[in-house]
Design a protein around this motif. Sequence first.
Motif, PDB file in Angstrom:
ATOM      1  N   LEU A   1       0.841  -1.191   0.000  1.00  0.00           N
ATOM      2  CA  LEU A   1       0.000   0.000   0.000  1.00  0.00           C
ATOM      3  C   LEU A   1       0.880   1.246   0.000  1.00  0.00           C
ATOM      4  N   SER A   2       0.337   2.338  -0.471  1.00  0.00           N
ATOM      5  CA  SER A   2       1.095   3.594  -0.499  1.00  0.00           C
ATOM      6  C   SER A   2       1.326   4.131   0.911  1.00  0.00           C
TER       7      SER A   2
ATOM      8  N   LYS B   1      -2.959   9.245   0.349  1.00  0.00           N
ATOM      9  CA  LYS B   1      -2.010   8.171   0.059  1.00  0.00           C
ATOM     10  C   LYS B   1      -0.605   8.613   0.450  1.00  0.00           C
ATOM     11  N   GLY B   2       0.098   7.740   1.114  1.00  0.00           N
ATOM     12  CA  GLY B   2       1.445   8.066   1.574  1.00  0.00           C
ATOM     13  C   GLY B   2       1.512   8.459   3.035  1.00  0.00           C
ATOM     14  N   GLN B   3       0.376   8.826   3.618  1.00  0.00           N
ATOM     15  CA  GLN B   3       0.373   9.160   5.042  1.00  0.00           C
ATOM     16  C   GLN B   3       0.486   7.894   5.885  1.00  0.00           C
ATOM     17  N   SER B   4       1.250   7.957   6.954  1.00  0.00           N
ATOM     18  CA  SER B   4       1.367   6.817   7.864  1.00  0.00           C
ATOM     19  C   SER B   4       0.166   6.812   8.805  1.00  0.00           C
ATOM     20  N   ILE B   5      -0.303   5.602   9.136  1.00  0.00           N
ATOM     21  CA  ILE B   5      -1.553   5.473   9.879  1.00  0.00           C
ATOM     22  C   ILE B   5      -1.390   4.487  11.033  1.00  0.00           C
TER      23      ILE B   5
ATOM     24  N   PHE C   1      -9.077  -0.797   0.829  1.00  0.00           N
ATOM     25  CA  PHE C   1      -9.965  -0.416  -0.277  1.00  0.00           C
ATOM     26  C   PHE C   1      -9.775   1.055  -0.652  1.00  0.00           C
ATOM     27  N   THR C   2      -9.571   1.882   0.374  1.00  0.00           N
ATOM     28  CA  THR C   2      -9.434   3.331   0.138  1.00  0.00           C
ATOM     29  C   THR C   2      -8.091   3.698  -0.468  1.00  0.00           C
ATOM     30  N   LEU C   3      -7.019   3.026  -0.031  1.00  0.00           N
ATOM     31  CA  LEU C   3      -5.660   3.438  -0.395  1.00  0.00           C
ATOM     32  C   LEU C   3      -5.038   2.616  -1.521  1.00  0.00           C
TER      33      LEU C   3
ATOM     34  N   LEU D   1      -3.862  -8.183   4.771  1.00  0.00           N
ATOM     35  CA  LEU D   1      -4.584  -6.958   4.431  1.00  0.00           C
ATOM     36  C   LEU D   1      -3.674  -5.742   4.278  1.00  0.00           C
ATOM     37  N   GLY D   2      -2.366  -5.915   4.469  1.00  0.00           N
ATOM     38  CA  GLY D   2      -1.444  -4.832   4.152  1.00  0.00           C
ATOM     39  C   GLY D   2      -0.818  -4.100   5.305  1.00  0.00           C
TER      40      GLY D   2
END
Length: 246
Positions: free
Chosen positions: A75-76, A190-194, A242-244, A101-102
Amino acid sequence: MYHFFVSPEQIGEKEIIINGDDVNHIKNVLRMNIGEQISISSGQDNKEYRCEITEYDTNAVRAKIMWVEEAGMELSSKIYLFQGLPKNDKMELIIQKAVELGAYEIIPVATRRAVVKLDAKKEESKRKRWNSISTSAAKQSKRSVIPMVTKVMSFKEAVIYANELDIKLIPYELASGMQKTKDVIGNIQKGQSIGIFIGPEGGFDEAEVEAAREAGAVPITLGKRILRTETAGMTVLSILMFTLED
């Protein structure tokens, strides 16, 4: 096609040498023949090496590099799952599915309401087992990296550990407003850490939720139904995937 991980130093210009437990797995469990193709990753970048088995040594498998490509399996955004310690062997299922799931990293958290208490010896054994499960799940799902399962942290340590992340989410049964939750997740770039904080069977203590909120975590709702601890994290990861996903 079977997927394996090696350390960077095992990757040459034209050949990759596989050793360790995978040698027995390839030779005696999968019974792969010379000339069969496999994919290999270093676990540290997004490259996938498509290879052909050329030779079996006593303690190694030699594979010729046919081509290299950007795998595009990650994932990004890097997603960190802060999982309250669950009972029994639920953590094993959670790790397996989180990797599929990533999730980028999984942090076991000893919360106030967690029933499970691990001493140093048990934690070391559990962590070894958990990382083995992460590796197996990464192979099965053809991840480019192997998500690490860290040491068990206290809730305070976990909040500090998450301090540098761009987004922090904490599903909480007393949170309300599904539209707010949709807006929060919809605004993630996209690219933000979560970071995702998931409570154990007994849920989070209110003081823990407040501490997380003060550190920048946003309480979100996952709907009107109460989800089990092994379901809640998978739900958020699925939504984020699904979002990213590119």
